[in-house]
Design a protein around this motif. Structure first.
Motif, PDB file in Angstrom:
ATOM      1  N   GLY A 181       0.816  -1.201   0.000  1.00  0.00           N
ATOM      2  CA  GLY A 181       0.000   0.000   0.000  1.00  0.00           C
ATOM      3  C   GLY A 181       0.852   1.256   0.000  1.00  0.00           C
ATOM      4  N   LYS A 182       0.190   2.400  -0.236  1.00  0.00           N
ATOM      5  CA  LYS A 182       0.932   3.659  -0.377  1.00  0.00           C
ATOM      6  C   LYS A 182       1.675   4.047   0.895  1.00  0.00           C
ATOM      7  CE  LYS A 182      -1.864   5.728  -4.040  1.00  0.00           C
ATOM      8  NZ  LYS A 182      -2.715   6.876  -4.448  1.00  0.00           N
ATOM      9  N   ARG A 183       0.995   3.961   2.036  1.00  0.00           N
ATOM     10  CA  ARG A 183       1.660   4.430   3.253  1.00  0.00           C
ATOM     11  C   ARG A 183       2.898   3.604   3.568  1.00  0.00           C
ATOM     12  NH1 ARG A 183       0.417   4.348   9.739  1.00  0.00           N
ATOM     13  NH2 ARG A 183       2.336   5.473  10.236  1.00  0.00           N
ATOM     14  N   ILE A 184       2.775   2.298   3.550  1.00  0.00           N
ATOM     15  CA  ILE A 184       3.914   1.469   3.934  1.00  0.00           C
ATOM     16  C   ILE A 184       5.039   1.577   2.905  1.00  0.00           C
ATOM     17  CG2 ILE A 184       3.082  -0.661   2.874  1.00  0.00           C
ATOM     18  CD1 ILE A 184       4.267  -2.145   5.311  1.00  0.00           C
ATOM     19  N   THR A 185       4.700   1.868   1.650  1.00  0.00           N
ATOM     20  CA  THR A 185       5.737   2.043   0.638  1.00  0.00           C
ATOM     21  C   THR A 185       6.527   3.327   0.895  1.00  0.00           C
ATOM     22  OG1 THR A 185       4.354   0.860  -0.959  1.00  0.00           O
ATOM     23  CG2 THR A 185       6.191   2.131  -1.837  1.00  0.00           C
ATOM     24  N   PHE A 310       2.485  14.503   2.159  1.00  0.00           N
ATOM     25  CA  PHE A 310       3.413  14.295   1.051  1.00  0.00           C
ATOM     26  C   PHE A 310       2.664  13.849  -0.204  1.00  0.00           C
ATOM     27  CE2 PHE A 310       6.193  11.206  -1.247  1.00  0.00           C
ATOM     28  CZ  PHE A 310       7.049  12.145  -1.807  1.00  0.00           C
ATOM     29  N   LEU A 311       1.725  12.942  -0.049  1.00  0.00           N
ATOM     30  CA  LEU A 311       0.943  12.481  -1.194  1.00  0.00           C
ATOM     31  C   LEU A 311       0.127  13.615  -1.812  1.00  0.00           C
ATOM     32  CD1 LEU A 311      -0.313   9.035   0.156  1.00  0.00           C
ATOM     33  CD2 LEU A 311       1.236   9.379  -1.768  1.00  0.00           C
ATOM     34  N   GLY A 313       1.161  16.673  -1.895  1.00  0.00           N
ATOM     35  CA  GLY A 313       2.071  17.697  -2.395  1.00  0.00           C
ATOM     36  C   GLY A 313       2.250  18.874  -1.462  1.00  0.00           C
ATOM     37  N   ARG A 314       1.852  18.733  -0.196  1.00  0.00           N
ATOM     38  CA  ARG A 314       1.961  19.844   0.762  1.00  0.00           C
ATOM     39  C   ARG A 314       3.341  19.944   1.391  1.00  0.00           C
ATOM     40  NH1 ARG A 314      -2.072  18.134   4.896  1.00  0.00           N
ATOM     41  NH2 ARG A 314      -1.368  20.031   5.958  1.00  0.00           N
ATOM     42  N   ILE A 315       4.090  18.831   1.424  1.00  0.00           N
ATOM     43  CA  ILE A 315       5.441  18.849   1.969  1.00  0.00           C
ATOM     44  C   ILE A 315       6.363  18.057   1.053  1.00  0.00           C
ATOM     45  CG2 ILE A 315       4.663  19.072   4.372  1.00  0.00           C
ATOM     46  CD1 ILE A 315       5.278  16.079   4.732  1.00  0.00           C
ATOM     47  N   ARG A 316       7.662  18.288   1.226  1.00  0.00           N
ATOM     48  CA  ARG A 316       8.664  17.536   0.476  1.00  0.00           C
ATOM     49  C   ARG A 316       8.946  16.218   1.203  1.00  0.00           C
ATOM     50  NH1 ARG A 316      13.208  22.062   0.586  1.00  0.00           N
ATOM     51  NH2 ARG A 316      12.440  21.976   2.739  1.00  0.00           N
ATOM     52  N   PHE A 317       9.552  15.297   0.491  1.00  0.00           N
ATOM     53  CA  PHE A 317       9.885  13.996   1.079  1.00  0.00           C
ATOM     54  C   PHE A 317      10.760  14.167   2.316  1.00  0.00           C
ATOM     55  CE2 PHE A 317      12.870  10.419   1.396  1.00  0.00           C
ATOM     56  CZ  PHE A 317      11.966   9.383   1.625  1.00  0.00           C
ATOM     57  N   THR A 318      11.752  15.039   2.238  1.00  0.00           N
ATOM     58  CA  THR A 318      12.677  15.218   3.364  1.00  0.00           C
ATOM     59  C   THR A 318      12.041  15.931   4.551  1.00  0.00           C
ATOM     60  OG1 THR A 318      13.508  17.171   2.206  1.00  0.00           O
ATOM     61  CG2 THR A 318      14.790  15.138   1.995  1.00  0.00           C
TER      62      THR A 318
END
Length: 359
Positions: A181-185, A310-311, A313-318
């Protein structure tokens, strides 16, 4: 062979769907019910294909599920929903069934002591479905000194550190080994999921976090190892396939699932590497909060909020690791019961949103 009854919480997810495949292949199980959150069409299709007797929607809460468990008392409840919601469901399942198959890490991360108290009050078994914890369970013996859990390192493991800021959801969701799933990935890419697994291993096997080592293992063949006091190391190897630990959990202590495929050792390399702190800072937070259930709950709550942000687009991955560190630092307390944990969870989510707004 006696037919055993099963309820699958989170049936439309990856784990739930694979459990249905395993049950159909092995036989001798009857699926009384499966839950879904919003994927009604998929739930209906699965129910028809795999003869699931009842569908329960959990979008507005788990009251109907809890009442069903109380009434029907199934032999096995499989809990594979993400997030804090898995904790109260797990506690209810422990009190209404004979065996709980736990795929949800957060139940033990947030409320490990509550889960263990519930187990003491009942005769219910708790069997982990994570490939790593299932592996340790199969290897474990009293002379274990420490354990190794392996990690793929996630989709960004080969990216340059300076490029991580630019990673988009579609980049992070390309997992190199598992289909999840998306979250665990996303949690695999930050290695927050492995932080959860360290804490979960401490609860399951009565270990300190310092006894749980994590290494990146690109081949995905070694799921775990145990180090024995006489110098022996036992490793659990196999192709990455969640149907195997699911089947083992369903039929434990027997092995009835047939899947005769093994790695060819003559053509296989087994490589391991350290987890870089600069690449995976959120992972190392888990070791700092080992004995603090409030901060462990905050760690999960902030991560749930960050993954969604993050999904969107409100924050960056880091930013995920930054927000987690700030929320974990600020949240304090000594939870006494489930309600206290719910309060901590709510406060942590609110704080995470505030931190995100200030980024």
């Amino acid at each position: 062979m006696v037919e055993r009854t099963v309820v699958i919480v989170g049936m439309t997810g990856s784990m739930g769907s694979q459990a249905l495949e395993v049950i159909k292949k092995m036989g001798s199980f009857r699926v009384l019910a499966g839950t879904y959150h919003s994927s009604f069409d998929k739930a209906q299709s699965l129910a028809k294909e795999y003869a699931v007797e009842k569908l329960i929607c959990t979008k507005d809460g788990y009251e109907e599920l809890e009442a069903f468990l109380e009434q029907r008392r199934p032999d096995i409840v499989m809990v594979c929903i993400p997030g804090f919601a898995s904790l109260p469901v797990t506690l209810k399942a422990l009190r209404t069934s004979r065996r709980v198959l736990l795929a949800s890490k957060e139940a033990l991360v947030c409320g490990g002591w509550l889960v263990k108290e519930a187990m003491k009050e009942t005769s219910c078994e708790l069997i982990p479905l994570d490939s790593e914890h299932s592996a340790v369970m199969q290897l474990y013996e009293p002379s274990v000194e420490r354990i190794l859990l392996t990690s793929s390192g996630g989709a960004l493991r080969d990216w340059k550190l300076e490029d991580l800021d630019r990673a988009k959801p579609e980049d992070v969701l390309r997992h190199p080994v598992w289909k999840m799933g998306k979250r665990i990935t996303i949690d695999s890419a930050t290695m927050v999921n492995k932080g959860f697994e360290v804490l979960e291993a401490c609860e399951l096997f009565q270990l300190q976090a310092s006894q749980v080592e994590v290494l990146i293992h690109r081949e995905g063949l070694v799921h775990a190892a145990v180090f024995l006091k006489d110098g022996t190391i036992k490793m659990h190897l196999g192709f990455p396939d969640m149907r195997v630990p699911i089947a083992y959990g369903l039929t434990y202590p027997d092995r009835r699932y047939e899947h005769r495929k093994w790695p060819n050792f003559a053509e296989t390399q087994l490589r391991f590497q350290q987890v870089e702190k600069c690449r995976y800072p959120a992972f190392y937070l888990a070791y700092q909060i080992e004995n603090d259930y409030a901060k462990r709950t905050a760690y999960n709550a902030a991560d749930e909020v960050c993954v969604e942000a993050f999904l969107q687009g409100r924050i960056r991955f880091t930013d995920i690791a930054r927000v987690l560190a700030k929320v974990v630092e600020k949240i304090e307390g000594t939870p006494r019961d489930l309600q206290d944990l719910k309060d901590v969870d709510e406060a942590s989510r609110k704080l995470a949103e505030e931190v995100i707004e200030w980024l």
